[in-house]
Design a protein around this motif. Structure first.
Motif, PDB file in Angstrom:
ATOM      1  N   TYR A  42       0.812  -1.224   0.000  1.00 35.20           N
ATOM      2  CA  TYR A  42       0.000   0.000   0.000  1.00 35.20           C
ATOM      3  C   TYR A  42       0.847   1.276   0.000  1.00 35.20           C
ATOM      4  O   TYR A  42       0.304   2.367  -0.004  1.00 35.20           O
ATOM      5  N   LEU A  43       2.154   1.123   0.037  1.00 33.25           N
ATOM      6  CA  LEU A  43       3.057   2.278  -0.021  1.00 33.25           C
ATOM      7  C   LEU A  43       3.646   2.402  -1.418  1.00 33.25           C
ATOM      8  O   LEU A  43       3.930   1.386  -2.073  1.00 33.25           O
ATOM      9  N   ASN A  44       3.804   3.586  -1.830  1.00 32.08           N
ATOM     10  CA  ASN A  44       4.369   3.852  -3.152  1.00 32.08           C
ATOM     11  C   ASN A  44       5.890   3.712  -3.110  1.00 32.08           C
ATOM     12  O   ASN A  44       6.549   4.099  -2.136  1.00 32.08           O
ATOM     13  N   LYS A  45       6.420   3.175  -4.176  1.00 29.65           N
ATOM     14  CA  LYS A  45       7.870   3.109  -4.282  1.00 29.65           C
ATOM     15  C   LYS A  45       8.470   4.482  -4.574  1.00 29.65           C
ATOM     16  O   LYS A  45       9.595   4.764  -4.175  1.00 29.65           O
ATOM     17  N   GLU A  46       7.748   5.297  -5.273  1.00 33.45           N
ATOM     18  CA  GLU A  46       8.188   6.659  -5.563  1.00 33.45           C
ATOM     19  C   GLU A  46       7.406   7.625  -4.681  1.00 33.45           C
ATOM     20  O   GLU A  46       6.187   7.498  -4.544  1.00 33.45           O
ATOM     21  N   PRO A  47       8.073   8.602  -4.074  1.00 32.25           N
ATOM     22  CA  PRO A  47       7.371   9.540  -3.192  1.00 32.25           C
ATOM     23  C   PRO A  47       6.477  10.475  -3.990  1.00 32.25           C
ATOM     24  O   PRO A  47       6.762  10.822  -5.141  1.00 32.25           O
ATOM     25  N   LYS A  48       5.409  10.875  -3.360  1.00 29.72           N
ATOM     26  CA  LYS A  48       4.522  11.867  -3.953  1.00 29.72           C
ATOM     27  C   LYS A  48       5.074  13.256  -3.674  1.00 29.72           C
ATOM     28  O   LYS A  48       5.573  13.535  -2.595  1.00 29.72           O
ATOM     29  N   GLN A  49       4.969  14.117  -4.628  1.00 25.89           N
ATOM     30  CA  GLN A  49       5.482  15.477  -4.512  1.00 25.89           C
ATOM     31  C   GLN A  49       4.359  16.465  -4.776  1.00 25.89           C
ATOM     32  O   GLN A  49       3.535  16.257  -5.676  1.00 25.89           O
ATOM     33  N   GLN A  50       4.380  17.498  -3.961  1.00 25.53           N
ATOM     34  CA  GLN A  50       3.438  18.578  -4.175  1.00 25.53           C
ATOM     35  C   GLN A  50       4.083  19.873  -3.680  1.00 25.53           C
ATOM     36  O   GLN A  50       5.034  19.857  -2.903  1.00 25.53           O
ATOM     37  N   TYR A  51       3.546  20.988  -4.113  1.00 25.93           N
ATOM     38  CA  TYR A  51       4.081  22.306  -3.775  1.00 25.93           C
ATOM     39  C   TYR A  51       3.145  22.979  -2.775  1.00 25.93           C
ATOM     40  O   TYR A  51       1.932  22.970  -2.937  1.00 25.93           O
ATOM     41  N   GLU A  52       3.769  23.557  -1.769  1.00 29.14           N
ATOM     42  CA  GLU A  52       3.018  24.265  -0.741  1.00 29.14           C
ATOM     43  C   GLU A  52       3.596  25.661  -0.572  1.00 29.14           C
ATOM     44  O   GLU A  52       4.776  25.916  -0.874  1.00 29.14           O
ATOM     45  N   ASP A  53       2.766  26.546  -0.058  1.00 27.07           N
ATOM     46  CA  ASP A  53       3.194  27.922   0.207  1.00 27.07           C
ATOM     47  C   ASP A  53       3.931  27.981   1.542  1.00 27.07           C
ATOM     48  O   ASP A  53       3.508  27.383   2.536  1.00 27.07           O
ATOM     49  N   PHE A  54       5.037  28.720   1.526  1.00 28.46           N
ATOM     50  CA  PHE A  54       5.838  28.910   2.753  1.00 28.46           C
ATOM     51  C   PHE A  54       6.128  30.399   2.890  1.00 28.46           C
ATOM     52  O   PHE A  54       6.644  31.032   1.957  1.00 28.46           O
ATOM     53  N   THR A  55       5.816  30.956   4.037  1.00 28.57           N
ATOM     54  CA  THR A  55       5.980  32.392   4.274  1.00 28.57           C
ATOM     55  C   THR A  55       7.279  32.648   5.023  1.00 28.57           C
ATOM     56  O   THR A  55       7.552  32.018   6.054  1.00 28.57           O
ATOM     57  N   ILE A  56       8.044  33.595   4.500  1.00 26.93           N
ATOM     58  CA  ILE A  56       9.309  34.018   5.114  1.00 26.93           C
ATOM     59  C   ILE A  56       9.109  35.417   5.693  1.00 26.93           C
ATOM     60  O   ILE A  56       8.589  36.313   5.017  1.00 26.93           O
ATOM     61  N   TYR A  57       9.540  35.593   6.937  1.00 24.65           N
ATOM     62  CA  TYR A  57       9.399  36.877   7.626  1.00 24.65           C
ATOM     63  C   TYR A  57      10.797  37.498   7.795  1.00 24.65           C
ATOM     64  O   TYR A  57      11.529  37.158   8.730  1.00 24.65           O
ATOM     65  N   PRO A  58      11.178  38.403   6.911  1.00 27.93           N
ATOM     66  CA  PRO A  58      12.528  38.994   7.016  1.00 27.93           C
ATOM     67  C   PRO A  58      12.735  39.806   8.285  1.00 27.93           C
ATOM     68  O   PRO A  58      13.866  39.874   8.795  1.00 27.93           O
ATOM     69  N   ASP A  59      11.684  40.454   8.806  1.00 21.54           N
ATOM     70  CA  ASP A  59      11.869  41.249  10.011  1.00 21.54           C
ATOM     71  C   ASP A  59      12.236  40.370  11.201  1.00 21.54           C
ATOM     72  O   ASP A  59      13.066  40.755  12.047  1.00 21.54           O
ATOM     73  N   ARG A  60      11.666  39.184  11.280  1.00 21.97           N
ATOM     74  CA  ARG A  60      12.026  38.265  12.356  1.00 21.97           C
ATOM     75  C   ARG A  60      13.466  37.789  12.206  1.00 21.97           C
ATOM     76  O   ARG A  60      14.201  37.677  13.194  1.00 21.97           O
TER      77      ARG A  60
END
Length: 408
Positions: free
Chosen positions: A184-202
């Motif tokens: 039930y597990l894939n031999k190849e990993p699934k890939q997807q793109y997600e949004d990631f926020t970067i806070y330069p002031d921090r």
């Protein structure tokens, strides 16, 4: 000295039967007393002893022994400066403050990148590594990696808005804690793109806190650099006497400082390189002020050529560049340059030039310690205040432009 002497007018032991008449006091000849004789002998003894000590302490007498000749070369007393040029009153070491300020911010940025990479925050690490066209600063081993002023860099970092980037996420592969035989597990990993926020002031606030910690560490390490310079001549003399290669100082052992930054060893190596770079430049400036005419001193031209051959100790030259430069200069031979008719030849002694550089570095390290201790103990508030002033000035300028447009 305690015997009583017979005065000329006494006749207790006189051989003549009739006493001699006493002469008037004005015609009496002074007779030396035992105290005056002893005083003259002591004075002669002291003068002879002083002359003997002066003879023994002459340079020619000391050069008779090879051991004494080596000891004389361990410390060089620079010549007396000419009137009107090159004295300590002409040194303005504050011109070198920008170098140490840039270095502290650069090391804070590099340390922050290291922290982000250890936390697996690669998007933020890549963002700060390429911020304001500083690509490659994360792997740069030099003290001049910051290409802008530190106030400008921190100001832009604190005023930058949050940035959203797309990151690729992989999951569902067999290697992700799965069983190799699980159908039930894939031999190849699934890939997807997600949004990631970067806070330069921090990130900017974190850089300021790291900068303050590095500044405290640099103040302590400046004392170690001065101690290494004092031990240089001792180790050099031992190496010459034993005919062994000169061993540079070992790297800083950071295991004794558990609360220090993880990049302190590299920071110490770059601090040695920075202080040596500044000291050579200041020594060249002092030599240029010692000239009497328009021509530079031969020692100035020689040191300038060696400094240029080493790349001015700038850029990424690897670990140990400062010790390699000193070793290269000390290994050079003494030069005797012939002068014109009726003029004395010029001697270029690399040991004396290195000693002038180290004396100058001692002043530089002391100045940097006072600078880091006396100015802006809390640089975090200083940079934030500068950024607020910059934002206020820009806001007032925008308001003025709008009012001018409305009047038109």
């Amino acid at each position: 000295a305690g015997r009583q002497l017979q005065r000329p007018d006494e006749s207790a032991t006189s051989k003549s039967s009739s006493p001699r008449p006493a002469a008037p006091r004005s015609q009496r000849t002074p007779r030396p007393t035992p105290y005056r004789a002893m005083h003259s002998h002591v004075l002669i003894l002291l003068l002879s002893t002083a002359s003997a000590v002066a003879y023994v302490s002459t340079p020619a007498r000391r050069l008779a022994s090879p051991r004494a000749a080596v000891d004389m070369s361990t410390r060089y007393r620079p010549p007396r400066r000419r009137a009107g040029g090159g004295g300590s009153q002409d040194r303005d070491l504050s011109r070198h403050n920008k170098v140490i300020e840039r270095f502290l911010v650069q090391r804070a940025v590099q340390t922050q990148i290291y922290y982000l990479e250890q936390a697996r925050d690669c998007p933020s690490a890549n963002f700060i590594a390429e911020f304001m066209d500083h690509a490659g600063i994360d792997t740069f081993h030099g003290f001049d990696g910051l290409r802008v002023e530190p106030e400008e860099y921190i100001g832009h970092l604190l005023s930058s808005p949050p940035t959203t980037v797309q990151v690729r996420v992989s999951y569902g592969a067999v290697s992700w804690r799965g069983s190799p035989g699980n159908p039930y597990l894939n031999k190849e990993p699934k890939q997807q793109y997600e949004d990631f926020t970067i806070y330069p002031d921090r990130i900017g606030k974190a850089v300021l806190k790291i900068r303050d910690q590095i500044a405290r560490e640099v103040r302590e390490d400046l004392n170690r650099i001065a101690a290494e310079d004092d031990d240089l001549w001792v180790k050099r003399r031992v190496a010459v006497s034993e005919r062994a290669p000169f061993a540079p100082p070992p790297p800083l052992d950071t295991s004794c400082f558990p609360d220090s930054t993880p990049t302190r060893r590299d920071t110490y190596d770059l601090l040695k390189k920075l202080t040596l770079h500044v000291s050579v430049k200041q020594t060249l400036r002092d030599m240029s002020l010692e000239r009497t005419g328009d021509d530079l001193l031969p020692q100035h031209l020689w040191l300038e050529q060696v400094f240029a051959q080493s790349g001015f100790l700038a850029g990424d030259q690897g670990i140990g560049a400062a010790d390699q430069f000193l070793e290269c200069v000390l290994d050079k031979d003494i030069k005797l340059l012939s002068a014109g008719d009726g003029e004395q030849p010029v001697i270029i002694d690399p040991h004396s030039i290195v000693n002038q550089i180290l004396d100058c570095r001692k002043l530089i390290t002391s100045h940097y310690r006072d600078h880091l201790a006396g100015e802006r103990e809390d640089d975090h508030d200083y940079y934030i205040r500068k950024q607020l002033e910059r934002n206020l000035a820009s806001a007032l300028e925008v308001t003025k432009e709008r009012s001018d447009d409305e009047e038109r």
